[in-house]
Design a protein around this motif. Structure first.
Motif, PDB file in Angstrom:
ATOM      1  N   ARG A 228       0.838  -1.197   0.000  1.00 11.85           N
ATOM      2  CA  ARG A 228       0.000   0.000   0.000  1.00 11.85           C
ATOM      3  C   ARG A 228       0.871   1.244   0.000  1.00 11.85           C
ATOM      4  N   ILE A 229       0.385   2.263  -0.662  1.00 10.01           N
ATOM      5  CA  ILE A 229       1.147   3.522  -0.716  1.00 10.01           C
ATOM      6  C   ILE A 229       1.384   4.048   0.697  1.00 10.01           C
ATOM      7  N   GLU A 230       0.423   3.875   1.569  1.00 11.19           N
ATOM      8  CA  GLU A 230       0.590   4.339   2.950  1.00 11.19           C
ATOM      9  C   GLU A 230       1.784   3.666   3.612  1.00 11.19           C
ATOM     10  N   ASP A 231       1.934   2.344   3.399  1.00 13.27           N
ATOM     11  CA  ASP A 231       3.058   1.631   3.988  1.00 13.27           C
ATOM     12  C   ASP A 231       4.377   2.068   3.350  1.00 13.27           C
ATOM     13  N   ALA A 232       4.362   2.298   2.061  1.00 14.77           N
ATOM     14  CA  ALA A 232       5.591   2.758   1.403  1.00 14.77           C
ATOM     15  C   ALA A 232       6.019   4.121   1.930  1.00 14.77           C
ATOM     16  N   VAL A 233       5.066   5.021   2.096  1.00 16.31           N
ATOM     17  CA  VAL A 233       5.396   6.349   2.649  1.00 16.31           C
ATOM     18  C   VAL A 233       5.935   6.212   4.056  1.00 16.31           C
ATOM     19  N   GLU A 234       5.330   5.324   4.849  1.00 20.91           N
ATOM     20  CA  GLU A 234       5.781   5.137   6.230  1.00 20.91           C
ATOM     21  C   GLU A 234       7.202   4.588   6.268  1.00 20.91           C
ATOM     22  N   LEU A 235       7.550   3.680   5.358  1.00 23.04           N
ATOM     23  CA  LEU A 235       8.908   3.147   5.305  1.00 23.04           C
ATOM     24  C   LEU A 235       9.917   4.226   4.945  1.00 23.04           C
ATOM     25  N   LEU A 236       9.564   5.057   4.002  1.00 19.08           N
ATOM     26  CA  LEU A 236      10.478   6.138   3.610  1.00 19.08           C
ATOM     27  C   LEU A 236      10.675   7.122   4.758  1.00 19.08           C
ATOM     28  N   LEU A 237       9.619   7.416   5.497  1.00 20.13           N
ATOM     29  CA  LEU A 237       9.731   8.362   6.610  1.00 20.13           C
ATOM     30  C   LEU A 237      10.585   7.775   7.729  1.00 20.13           C
ATOM     31  N   GLN A 238      10.369   6.516   8.068  1.00 22.25           N
ATOM     32  CA  GLN A 238      11.151   5.905   9.140  1.00 22.25           C
ATOM     33  C   GLN A 238      12.624   5.774   8.740  1.00 22.25           C
ATOM     34  N   GLN A 239      12.865   5.467   7.494  1.00 22.03           N
ATOM     35  CA  GLN A 239      14.255   5.281   7.032  1.00 22.03           C
ATOM     36  C   GLN A 239      15.040   6.575   7.128  1.00 22.03           C
ATOM     37  N   ASN A 240      14.409   7.711   6.922  1.00 28.99           N
ATOM     38  CA  ASN A 240      15.092   9.005   6.893  1.00 28.99           C
ATOM     39  C   ASN A 240      14.759   9.887   8.088  1.00 28.99           C
ATOM     40  N   GLN A 241      14.130   9.298   9.114  1.00 27.72           N
ATOM     41  CA  GLN A 241      13.805  10.033  10.350  1.00 27.72           C
ATOM     42  C   GLN A 241      12.987  11.277  10.021  1.00 27.72           C
ATOM     43  N   LEU A 242      11.849  11.032   9.397  1.00 28.99           N
ATOM     44  CA  LEU A 242      10.936  12.100   9.020  1.00 28.99           C
ATOM     45  C   LEU A 242       9.554  11.814   9.594  1.00 28.99           C
ATOM     46  N   HIS A 243       8.724  12.849   9.587  1.00 27.21           N
ATOM     47  CA  HIS A 243       7.334  12.737  10.027  1.00 27.21           C
ATOM     48  C   HIS A 243       6.436  13.358   8.972  1.00 27.21           C
ATOM     49  N   TYR A 255       8.254  16.643   7.248  1.00 25.26           N
ATOM     50  CA  TYR A 255       9.155  17.491   8.019  1.00 25.26           C
ATOM     51  C   TYR A 255      10.116  16.607   8.814  1.00 25.26           C
ATOM     52  N   PRO A 256      11.295  17.170   9.206  1.00 21.29           N
ATOM     53  CA  PRO A 256      12.304  16.388   9.940  1.00 21.29           C
ATOM     54  C   PRO A 256      11.815  16.004  11.335  1.00 21.29           C
ATOM     55  N   ASP A 257      12.342  14.901  11.836  1.00 14.10           N
ATOM     56  CA  ASP A 257      12.016  14.431  13.179  1.00 14.10           C
ATOM     57  C   ASP A 257      12.965  15.080  14.174  1.00 14.10           C
ATOM     58  N   SER A 258      12.609  16.284  14.581  1.00 11.06           N
ATOM     59  CA  SER A 258      13.394  17.020  15.579  1.00 11.06           C
ATOM     60  C   SER A 258      12.434  17.592  16.606  1.00 11.06           C
ATOM     61  N   PRO A 259      12.898  17.819  17.839  1.00 12.51           N
ATOM     62  CA  PRO A 259      11.991  18.330  18.874  1.00 12.51           C
ATOM     63  C   PRO A 259      11.311  19.634  18.480  1.00 12.51           C
ATOM     64  N   GLN A 260      12.029  20.527  17.858  1.00 15.31           N
ATOM     65  CA  GLN A 260      11.431  21.807  17.494  1.00 15.31           C
ATOM     66  C   GLN A 260      10.362  21.631  16.415  1.00 15.31           C
ATOM     67  N   LYS A 261      10.628  20.774  15.426  1.00 18.91           N
ATOM     68  CA  LYS A 261       9.644  20.563  14.371  1.00 18.91           C
ATOM     69  C   LYS A 261       8.401  19.838  14.909  1.00 18.91           C
ATOM     70  N   LEU A 262       8.613  18.934  15.850  1.00 17.73           N
ATOM     71  CA  LEU A 262       7.454  18.285  16.455  1.00 17.73           C
ATOM     72  C   LEU A 262       6.571  19.290  17.177  1.00 17.73           C
ATOM     73  N   ASP A 264       6.303  22.363  16.343  1.00 17.56           N
ATOM     74  CA  ASP A 264       5.691  23.247  15.344  1.00 17.56           C
ATOM     75  C   ASP A 264       4.532  22.592  14.613  1.00 17.56           C
ATOM     76  N   TYR A 265       4.634  21.277  14.329  1.00 17.12           N
ATOM     77  CA  TYR A 265       3.661  20.660  13.439  1.00 17.12           C
ATOM     78  C   TYR A 265       2.717  19.664  14.129  1.00 17.12           C
ATOM     79  N   GLN A 266       3.147  19.084  15.219  1.00 19.83           N
ATOM     80  CA  GLN A 266       2.341  18.023  15.816  1.00 19.83           C
ATOM     81  C   GLN A 266       1.128  18.604  16.536  1.00 19.83           C
ATOM     82  N   GLU A 267      -0.076  18.115  16.158  1.00 16.21           N
ATOM     83  CA  GLU A 267      -1.314  18.574  16.780  1.00 16.21           C
ATOM     84  C   GLU A 267      -1.478  17.900  18.142  1.00 16.21           C
ATOM     85  N   LEU A 268      -1.853  18.705  19.128  1.00 14.79           N
ATOM     86  CA  LEU A 268      -2.061  18.206  20.483  1.00 14.79           C
ATOM     87  C   LEU A 268      -3.539  18.259  20.837  1.00 14.79           C
ATOM     88  N   VAL A 269      -3.940  17.349  21.686  1.00 16.18           N
ATOM     89  CA  VAL A 269      -5.333  17.237  22.125  1.00 16.18           C
ATOM     90  C   VAL A 269      -5.353  17.306  23.643  1.00 16.18           C
TER      91      VAL A 269
END
Length: 611
Positions: A228-243, A255-262, A264-269
Motif C-alpha cells: 500500500r502507498i501508505e506503507d511505502a510512505v511510512e517506510l520512507l519516513l522511518q528510514q530518513n527520520q521524518l514525520h 518534516y524532519p524528526d526534531s523536537p522543534q519541528k514536532l 511546530d507541526y504536531q497537533e495536540l489534544v
C-alpha cells in the motif's frame, strides 16, 4: 287436565322470565362495555350466567366481550405508552390482566414499564462510563435505553456524543486514506528522496509539501512490491527520520524528526478523564510511566486527570484507564459462629452436720466460759442441717452469632461481639507524707472476635484469611497494691481457605472438656465402698464445649470481562509512539470503494543506479 295446563303455564312463564333475565344481562353488559366500562359489563354478563348457566348466547357474549375488551384496552395502553404517559399505560395493562390474567402481551409490557423506571439510572451510568472513557459500556447502556424508549431525549443526545468519541478512532480523512490504500511497486537505489515522492504523487494523486529545513540531497533505497502507498510512505519516513502531517484531503507535509519541528507541526489534544475507582495520583503515575506524558494535571477534589498530548497518546490513555478504572470486587460473607456447650451435674448423697456449737439465748456464739452454765437443747446448734441430696442437672447451651459482612477485595473486616472488661491497676509513688497510690483503668475486649480478609479471583473463587477468637475473663483476688488481675480463657484459630461462590465451609474441633468432683462426707465412714454415699454427698460436674464456624462467600461484584482488543494494542516504537489504525474490515465497512486487489495501472517499477 286442568293440572297439566297449570303446569304448562307455570313452565312457560318461567321460561319467559329466564329469557327476559338473560336478555337483560346481555343488553346491560353490552351497554356498559360500549361506554368503556369493560370490567362492569363482563361482571353483569357473568351475573346473568350464574342465573342462567345453560344460556348459550350468554356464553358467547362473555367470550366475545372479553376478546373485544382485551383488544381495546391493549390498543389504549399502547397509545398511552407511545405518548409517554406511562402511568396510564400501566393502569390499562393492569386492567387487561384483570380480565385475562395470562395475557402475555400485557405481562411483557408491564415488565418493560418496570425497566423504564430505571432508565434515568441507566442514563446516569452511561454518562459516567462516557466521562471515564469506557465507550463500549456507554454505548451498550444507550442501546438498552433506546430499545425500551426510542424517543428518550437524553439517550439520543448521549448516543450522538458516543458516536463523536468513536469517530476519533476512525480515520479522519477517508478520501486520503482511500488513495493511500492503493498498491504500488517501488525499486529505487540511492535515489533522491524528493524524486521518489514525486513518483508517489503521480501515482496516488497526492501533494507532498516539504519543510524548508529538509535537506535536498537526502537519498533513499527502497525495494517493495505490491504494498500500500501508505506503507511505502511510512517506510520512507522511518528510514530518513521524518514525520508527516495531513494538511487536507490530498496533501501531506513532510518534516524532519526534531523536537522543534514536532512542537511546530504536531497537533495536540486536551482531554479530561473522570475517574471513579482508581485514584487520580495512581493514574497520573501510570500515564507518566507508560506514555511519557509531561503535561498532566490532577484534581484530587473531583478525582479527575487532565492531559495534553497527541491524539494517539490520548487514545492510549483512554484504553489504559478503561482497563484499570474498574470497581473493586466485593463479596458478602455469611458467617455463623456457634458455641455448643453441654454440662452434666450429679449431686447425690446425705449431707451430715459438720459444725457443733453452743449459743446464747439471743442466738450469739458463746465467748466466755461462765456462759456455758445452764446448757439445754435449745442452746445447742448444729450446722448444716442434715439433708438428703438427690439432684441431676443437664444443661445444653447454644450460643449463636450469625453476622453478614460485605467486604471489598483485599480489605479487612472485624467483628467483636462481647464485652470490654475493665482492668484496674494501682501504682504506688513514695512521698514525704507516705506512699501515694494512683489507679488506672484499661479495657480488655473479650467475647467473640472475628477478622476476615477476602481476595476475589476472576473465576468467582474467594480466598479468605480468617482469624477467630472466643474468650472470657474472670477477675481474681486483688493484690496488695490494689491491682485486680484477670484470668482470660481463650480459644482461637487462624486459617486461609479458598471457596467457590456460594460454597459453605465448616470449621470445628475447638473443644474444651472440664470434669470436677467435690465431696462432703464423714471421715472414715464416708470412705466405705458402697455405703459411703450414706455418710456423705458427692457432686460431679462434667462440661464439654465446642466452637463451630460456618462461612459462605457470595460474590456481589467482580471485575467485568474485557476483550483482548481492549487489553492489548500496539503503541508504535520507542521513538515514534502511535496507536494502530482501524483494521481492514472496519475500513472496508466505512469505505466501500476501497481497492482490495492490486491494479496493474497503478504499479510503478523504477530502477535508479546499477541494477
Amino acid at each position: 287436565m286442568n293440572t297439566f295446563r297449570l303446569l304448562m303455564s307455570m313452565g312457560f312463564c318461567a321460561g319467559l322470565a329466564a329469557c327476559s333475565s338473560a336478555q337483560l344481562a346481555r343488553d346491560e353488559g353490552a351497554d356498559l362495555m360500549a361506554s368503556g366500562q369493560y370490567e362492569a359489563g363482563l361482571a353483569r354478563i357473568q351475573e346473568g350466567l350464574r342465573e342462567n348457566p345453560r344460556d348459550t348466547e350468554l356464553h358467547l357474549a362473555l367470550t366475545s366481550g372479553r376478546a373485544r375488551a382485551v383488544t381495546a384496552l391493549l390498543s389504549q395502553a399502547d397509545m398511552s405508552r407511545t405518548q409517554r404517559d406511562f402511568a396510564s399505560a400501566r393502569l390499562t395493562y393492569g386492567r387487561v390482566l384483570s380480565i385475562e390474567p395470562n395475557n402475555r402481551r400485557a405481562q411483557d409490557a408491564l415488565r418493560q414499564l418496570d425497566h423504564l423506571r430505571s432508565l434515568d439510572e441507566k442514563l446516569e451510568l452511561a454518562r459516567g462510563d462516557l466521562r471515564r472513557g469506557d465507550i463500549y459500556a456507554a454505548d451498550r447502556q444507550v442501546k438498552q435505553i433506546l430499545e425500551l424508549d426510542p424517543n428518550n431525549e437524553g439517550a439520543l443526545e448521549l448516543q450522538s456524543n458516543v458516536r463523536l468519541v468513536q469517530s476519533r478512532n476512525v480515520i479522519p480523512y477517508p478520501q486520503l486514506r482511500t488513495r493511500l490504500d492503493k498498491p504500488v511497486t517501488l525499486e529505487f537505489r540511492d535515489a533522491n528522496l524528493k524524486t521518489i515522492f514525486e513518483v508517489l504523487s503521480q501515482v496516488a494523486g497526492l501533494n507532498f509539501i516539504f519543510d524548508k529545513d529538509l535537506r535536498p540531497d537526502m537519498k533513499a533505497t527502497i525495494f517493495v512490491r505490491d504494498v500500500r502507498i501508505e506503507d511505502a510512505v511510512e517506510l520512507l519516513l522511518q528510514q530518513n527520520q521524518l514525520h508527516q502531517k495531513v494538511v487536507n484531503e490530498n496533501t501531506l507535509l513532510i518534516y524532519p524528526d526534531s523536537p522543534q519541528k514536532l512542537k511546530d507541526y504536531q497537533e495536540l489534544v486536551m482531554r479530561t478523564f473522570y475517574l471513579t475507582s482508581i485514584d487520580a495520583n495512581t493514574a497520573l503515575n501510570m500515564v507518566k510511566t507508560m506514555l511519557k506524558t509531561r503535561d498532566v494535571f490532577v484534581d484530587e477534589r473531583l478525582n479527575t486527570l487532565t492531559m495534553r498530548d497527541t491524539g494517539d497518546a490520548i487514545r492510549m490513555a483512554e484504553k489504559l484507564l478503561q482497563s484499570q478504572d474498574q470497581s473493586n470486587p466485593e463479596v458478602v460473607l455469611e458467617v455463623e459462629v456457634m458455641e455448643v456447650a453441654t454440662q452434666r451435674i450429679l449431686d447425690l448423697g446425705l449431707q451430715w452436720p459438720n459444725t457443733f456449737g453452743v449459743v446464747n439465748s439471743d442466738g450469739s456464739a458463746v465467748t466466755l466460759l461462765d456462759q456455758l452454765k445452764g446448757i439445754d437443747s435449745s442452746r445447742i446448734s448444729i450446722s448444716p442441717s442434715p439433708q438428703a441430696k438427690i439432684n441431676a442437672q443437664d444443661n445444653d447451651i447454644n450460643t449463636l452469632a450469625s453476622p453478614v459482612i460485605r467486604v471489598s477485595n483485599r480489605e479487612q473486616a472485624r467483628i467483636h461481639i462481647g464485652q470490654r472488661v475493665p482492668i484496674i491497676s494501682a501504682t504506688s509513688v513514695p512521698s514525704t507524707q507516705g506512699p501515694v497510690i494512683t489507679e488506672s483503668v484499661t479495657y480488655l475486649d473479650v467475647g467473640l472476635k472475628l477478622e476476615v480478609q477476602p481476595t476475589v479471583h476472576l473465576n468467582n473463587e474467594v480466598a479468605i484469611k480468617i482469624a477467630l477468637e472466643v474468650s472470657n475473663a474472670t477477675p481474681l483476688e486483688p493484690t496488695r497494691q490494689g491491682t485486680i488481675p484477670v484470668q482470660v480463657d481463650t480459644r482461637n484459630a487462624q486459617t486461609t481457605l479458598r471457596l467457590h461462590d456460594g460454597e459453605t465451609q465448616i470449621l470445628a474441633g475447638l473443644m474444651r472438656n472440664d470434669h470436677g468432683a467435690t465431696g462432703n462426707k464423714i471421715p472414715g465412714l464416708g470412705d466405705i465402698p458402697g455405703l459411703g454415699r450414706l455418710f456423705g454427698s458427692n457432686k460431679d460436674t462434667v462440661g464439654k464445649s465446642e466452637l463451630v464456624l460456618s462461612i459462605t462467600p457470595r460474590v456481589v461484584r467482580n471485575l467485568p470481562y474485557q476483550s483482548p482488543s481492549d487489553m492489548e494494542f500496539t503503541t508504535g516504537t520507542e521513538t515514534s509512539m502511535h496507536i494502530q489504525a482501524p483494521n481492514r474490515e472496519l475500513e472496508s465497512s466505512v469505505q466501500p470503494q476501497r481497492l482490495d486487489r492490486p491494479v496493474a495501472s497503478t504499479n510503478v517499477e523504477v530502477s535508479v543506479g546499477k541494477p
